[in-house]
Scaffold this motif. Structure first.
Motif, mmCIF file in Angstrom:
data_model
loop_
_atom_site.group_PDB
_atom_site.id
_atom_site.type_symbol
_atom_site.label_atom_id
_atom_site.label_comp_id
_atom_site.label_asym_id
_atom_site.label_seq_id
_atom_site.Cartn_x
_atom_site.Cartn_y
_atom_site.Cartn_z
ATOM 1 N N PRO A 143 -12.338 3.172 17.677
ATOM 2 C CA PRO A 143 -11.698 2.425 16.839
ATOM 3 C C PRO A 143 -12.858 1.719 15.701
ATOM 4 N N ASN A 144 -13.863 2.614 15.281
ATOM 5 C CA ASN A 144 -14.925 1.817 14.689
ATOM 6 C C ASN A 144 -14.522 2.177 13.037
ATOM 7 N N VAL A 145 -13.414 2.755 12.754
ATOM 8 C CA VAL A 145 -12.988 3.133 11.346
ATOM 9 C C VAL A 145 -12.011 1.767 10.693
ATOM 10 N N VAL A 146 -12.533 1.720 9.495
ATOM 11 C CA VAL A 146 -11.694 0.553 8.949
ATOM 12 C C VAL A 146 -10.448 1.126 8.333
ATOM 13 N N THR A 147 -9.073 0.490 8.773
ATOM 14 C CA THR A 147 -8.029 1.000 8.198
ATOM 15 C C THR A 147 -7.159 0.133 7.696
ATOM 16 N N LEU A 148 -5.953 0.530 7.207
ATOM 17 C CA LEU A 148 -4.952 -0.040 6.524
ATOM 18 C C LEU A 148 -3.470 0.131 7.140
ATOM 19 N N GLN A 149 -2.529 -0.906 7.365
ATOM 20 C CA GLN A 149 -1.450 -0.699 7.696
ATOM 21 C C GLN A 149 -0.562 -0.371 6.248
ATOM 22 N N GLU A 150 0.621 0.167 6.507
ATOM 23 C CA GLU A 150 1.166 0.550 5.101
ATOM 24 C C GLU A 150 1.926 -0.586 4.672
ATOM 25 N N ASP A 151 2.229 -1.778 5.246
ATOM 26 C CA ASP A 151 2.856 -2.642 4.680
ATOM 27 C C ASP A 151 1.656 -3.942 4.061
ATOM 28 N N GLU A 152 0.567 -3.395 4.110
ATOM 29 C CA GLU A 152 -0.578 -4.445 3.751
ATOM 30 C C GLU A 152 -0.513 -4.400 2.011
ATOM 31 N N ARG A 153 -1.162 -5.134 1.468
ATOM 32 C CA ARG A 153 -1.203 -5.440 -0.126
ATOM 33 C C ARG A 153 -2.393 -4.579 -0.665
ATOM 34 N N ILE A 207 0.884 -1.099 0.010
ATOM 35 C CA ILE A 207 0.080 -0.055 -0.050
ATOM 36 C C ILE A 207 0.973 1.411 0.036
ATOM 37 N N SER A 208 1.843 1.150 0.585
ATOM 38 C CA SER A 208 3.015 2.462 0.646
ATOM 39 C C SER A 208 3.249 2.947 -0.478
#
Length: 207
Positions: free
Chosen positions: A148-158, A77-78
């Motif tokens: 924490p009710n927000v859907v997030t992504l970490q920078e190393d996800e695809r 994702i980064s």
């Protein structure tokens, strides 16, 4: 990464019945159409299947290339994220509406010292402006979806992970949070960003 058994079965069904609609493919597999949405997207984007509106799916005759899959879906994702459009929790609903149109985005991220507190979507703002006459006074913190009710992504996800989450949760964009500090928002990935990535990769392959 190889095709799944279900994706291979979809290809075979299309070969034997082309043109065939997504509904009929689902019937062959005894599954629902939404369950197959991601598989059909992958098979179409990789050039294995061709989709024509109001006609159905055809076998395009392209062989699956693992490298193409890696370029399209396995990148981090980064590599494609863009800067988030942020707003302070003290800002008013009117400020948020102005910012939304100025930046031409569908979602604003409410932050404090880069810490993600919540998000405000275009729908949230539309609802608020219709039901509230004091948009110059009400802070966005009153209408935002809070962590924490927000859907997030970490920078190393695809990129594939981003696509799954966008489809599953039916949202416009996802905040990208730091791997080292999950409280910090460092970017965003939207439907537009993902689509641009696909188009850029396709243009690169044609050269």
């Amino acid at each position: 990464m190889e095709l799944t058994e279900r994706q291979k079965r979809i290809i075979q069904i299309v070969k034997e019945n082309e043109p065939i609609s997504a509904d009929n493919i689902a019937k062959h597999l005894y599954l629902s159409k939404p369950t197959l949405r991601t598989d059909l997207t992958i098979l179409t984007m990789t050039g294995i299947l061709d989709a024509r509106p109001k006609v159905g799916y055809f076998f395009a005759g392209q062989n699956f290339e693992p490298l193409l899959f890696e370029d399209l879906y396995e990148k981090s994702i980064s590599e494609i994220m863009v800067p988030p459009v942020v707003i302070k929790k003290e800002a008013t609903i009117n400020d948020a509406v102005t910012m939304l149109f100025m930046h031409d985005v569908g979602t604003l991220y409410v932050t404090e010292n880069q810490v993600l507190l919540g998000i405000i979507s275009r729908k949230d703002l539309l609802r608020s402006t219709i039901s509230n006459t004091s948009i110059n006074k009400v802070p966005v913190a009153m209408i935002m979806t809070r962590m924490p009710n927000v859907v997030t992504l970490q920078e190393d996800e695809r990129i594939l992970d981003a696509g799954y989450k966008i489809i599953q949760h039916q949202i416009d964009s996802l905040p990208v949070i730091s791997k080292d500090n999950p409280a910090l928002v460092i970017g965003k990935v939207s439907k537009t960003v993902v689509l641009k990535h696909f188009i850029d990769e396709a243009m690169h392959l044609k050269k």
